[in-house]
Design an enzyme around this catalytic site. Sequence first.
Site, PDB file in Angstrom:
ATOM      1  N   ASP A  28       0.849  -1.204   0.000  1.00 18.16           N
ATOM      2  CA  ASP A  28       0.000   0.000   0.000  1.00 18.16           C
ATOM      3  C   ASP A  28       0.884   1.254   0.000  1.00 18.16           C
ATOM      4  OD1 ASP A  28      -2.422  -1.660   0.445  1.00 18.16           O
ATOM      5  OD2 ASP A  28      -1.383  -2.092   2.322  1.00 18.16           O
ATOM      6  N   HIS A  55      -4.384  -3.376   6.481  1.00 20.31           N
ATOM      7  CA  HIS A  55      -4.224  -3.648   5.049  1.00 20.31           C
ATOM      8  C   HIS A  55      -5.594  -4.067   4.516  1.00 20.31           C
ATOM      9  CE1 HIS A  55      -3.097  -5.100   1.173  1.00 20.31           C
ATOM     10  NE2 HIS A  55      -3.586  -6.297   1.461  1.00 20.31           N
TER      11      HIS A  55
HETATM   12  P1  NAX Z   1      -2.428 -18.151  -3.936  1.00 28.46           P
HETATM   13  O1  NAX Z   1      -3.802 -18.686  -3.682  1.00 28.46           O
HETATM   14  O2  NAX Z   1      -1.862 -18.149  -5.309  1.00 28.46           O
HETATM   15  O3  NAX Z   1      -1.385 -18.946  -3.011  1.00 28.46           O
HETATM   16  C1  NAX Z   1      -1.625 -19.221  -1.670  1.00 28.46           C
HETATM   17  C2  NAX Z   1      -0.947 -20.536  -1.367  1.00 28.46           C
HETATM   18  O4  NAX Z   1      -1.056 -20.754   0.044  1.00 28.46           O
HETATM   19  C3  NAX Z   1      -1.605 -21.725  -2.057  1.00 28.46           C
HETATM   20  O5  NAX Z   1      -0.623 -22.440  -2.779  1.00 28.46           O
HETATM   21  C4  NAX Z   1      -2.167 -22.554  -0.901  1.00 28.46           C
HETATM   22  O6  NAX Z   1      -2.116 -23.933  -1.132  1.00 28.46           O
HETATM   23  C5  NAX Z   1      -1.241 -22.127   0.239  1.00 28.46           C
HETATM   24  N1  NAX Z   1      -1.799 -22.354   1.569  1.00 28.46           N
HETATM   25  C6  NAX Z   1      -3.078 -22.273   1.990  1.00 28.46           C
HETATM   26  N2  NAX Z   1      -3.179 -22.611   3.282  1.00 28.46           N
HETATM   27  C7  NAX Z   1      -1.931 -22.883   3.707  1.00 28.46           C
HETATM   28  C8  NAX Z   1      -1.391 -23.316   4.936  1.00 28.46           C
HETATM   29  N3  NAX Z   1      -2.174 -23.532   5.994  1.00 28.46           N
HETATM   30  N4  NAX Z   1      -0.064 -23.505   5.024  1.00 28.46           N
HETATM   31  C9  NAX Z   1       0.725 -23.319   3.950  1.00 28.46           C
HETATM   32  N5  NAX Z   1       0.275 -22.930   2.745  1.00 28.46           N
HETATM   33  C10 NAX Z   1      -1.032 -22.715   2.628  1.00 28.46           C
HETATM   34  O7  NAX Z   1      -2.418 -16.683  -3.295  1.00 28.46           O
HETATM   35  P2  NAX Z   1      -1.391 -15.496  -3.508  1.00 28.46           P
HETATM   36  O8  NAX Z   1      -1.821 -14.690  -4.672  1.00 28.46           O
HETATM   37  O9  NAX Z   1      -0.007 -16.022  -3.490  1.00 28.46           O
HETATM   38  O10 NAX Z   1      -1.695 -14.632  -2.215  1.00 28.46           O
HETATM   39  C11 NAX Z   1      -1.366 -15.108  -0.929  1.00 28.46           C
HETATM   40  C12 NAX Z   1      -1.995 -14.238   0.137  1.00 28.46           C
HETATM   41  O11 NAX Z   1      -1.483 -12.907   0.080  1.00 28.46           O
HETATM   42  C13 NAX Z   1      -3.515 -14.090   0.017  1.00 28.46           C
HETATM   43  O12 NAX Z   1      -4.086 -14.208   1.310  1.00 28.46           O
HETATM   44  C14 NAX Z   1      -3.688 -12.676  -0.463  1.00 28.46           C
HETATM   45  O13 NAX Z   1      -4.950 -12.144  -0.103  1.00 28.46           O
HETATM   46  C15 NAX Z   1      -2.557 -11.987   0.239  1.00 28.46           C
HETATM   47  N6  NAX Z   1      -2.135 -10.676  -0.257  1.00 28.46           N
HETATM   48  C16 NAX Z   1      -1.710  -9.773   0.665  1.00 28.46           C
HETATM   49  C17 NAX Z   1      -1.222  -8.545   0.304  1.00 28.46           C
HETATM   50  C18 NAX Z   1      -0.744  -7.574   1.334  1.00 28.46           C
HETATM   51  O14 NAX Z   1      -0.393  -6.461   0.923  1.00 28.46           O
HETATM   52  N7  NAX Z   1      -0.695  -7.870   2.626  1.00 28.46           N
HETATM   53  C19 NAX Z   1      -1.185  -8.135  -1.129  1.00 28.46           C
HETATM   54  C20 NAX Z   1      -1.229  -9.282  -2.070  1.00 28.46           C
HETATM   55  C21 NAX Z   1      -2.147 -10.404  -1.672  1.00 28.46           C
HETATM   56  O15 NAX Z   1      -3.449 -10.065  -2.032  1.00 28.46           O
END
Ligand code: NAX
Length: 324
Positions: free
Chosen positions: A159, A187
């Site tokens: 952000d 966030h």
């Molecule tokens: P993806 O869905 O591509 O990848 C997430 C991965 O996490 C998947 O491979 C899934 O199998 C794995 N996963 C789920 N539960 C798990 C667990 N208990 N232990 C280990 N792995 C686990 O998502 P992606 O685009 O990589 O985003 C990841 C996260 O970042 C999401 O929650 C998203 O909302 C968040 N974000 C946060 C941002 C921030 O600024 N704080 C910005 C970007 C993003 O939106």
Amino acid sequence: MKDPVRIAITGGAGQISYSLIFRIAAGDMLGPDQPVILQLLEIPQAMEALNGVVMEINDCAFPLVRDIVATDDPNVAFKDIDYGLLVGSKPRGPGMERKDLLEANAAIFSVQGKALNDHASRDVKVLVVGNPANTNALIASCNAPDLDAGQFTAMTRLDHNRAMTQLAQKTGRHVNDVESLIVWGNHSATQYPDISQCRVDGKPALELVERDWYESDFIPTVQQRGAAIIKARGASSAASAAAAAIDHMHDWALGSDGIVSMSIPADGSYGIEEGIIYSYPVRCKGGSYEIVQGFEIDAFSREKMQATENELREERAAVEHLLG
Ligand code: NAX
């Protein structure tokens, strides 16, 4: 060459990690003289995909990568780690309420908090990226009583970086000319990107832009940027999120160049009482961060800071039973 450090990345087979892991392995986070051991965590269903990522890391022949661990057990992934980037989380499913999402992630982050407590280095630095990031970080921290709460942070650097560029473009300057920009709070869409303390090329930002642009264009644009990326790209921010995670950890470990925004435990500074993880202006030096004090808060800012604080207190209330 230094001794290697251990870095855990959760959600290792996800979109953000597909950019993040390779940049860490290349030395972008901790420098070109810091060898790393990568400890990647996934859920069992994604282990095959994670193995594909490990094959690609190996195929890069990175000079800094000393070992790679791929596991679905948080106790293994967090063993002796110096840095933990908690990216994996449960996405919002069809028909899922915000409360359901909070609960599903609270369950994940309470398990991971316990595993960090039991297995990580006592000096571990934790960054939570997975949403709802601030409250997930709070849950992990509350489940890690032997670690200091200040070792748990959440990411508002994306952000911050988004806001820097919006302001630089509006004023016709470069991001390098922008200083003292602050993202306050959560966030989420209630975050408050604040330019009232900001200078662009040494001049007060509010003297360079119209008030109406600030309130009606800049703030909502930064707040809604994630949705705009999804609309344009058909997928959520990944490379920019990875870049922000690198910036956050780089600055925390090696020092920041000026003021940056980090979500950290509220300590009463700026009237935000303890009990939530709130984004503040910080300076990092020598492996630690410090809230920058002394900014004057006007009525407009106070209202926005309060709104995002209220949301964080509501999120906390929804998961209170999991706070250990
Ligand atoms: P993806 O869905 O591509 O990848 C997430 C991965 O996490 C998947 O491979 C899934 O199998 C794995 N996963 C789920 N539960 C798990 C667990 N208990 N232990 C280990 N792995 C686990 O998502 P992606 O685009 O990589 O985003 C990841 C996260 O970042 C999401 O929650 C998203 O909302 C968040 N974000 C946060 C941002 C921030 O600024 N704080 C910005 C970007 C993003 O939106």
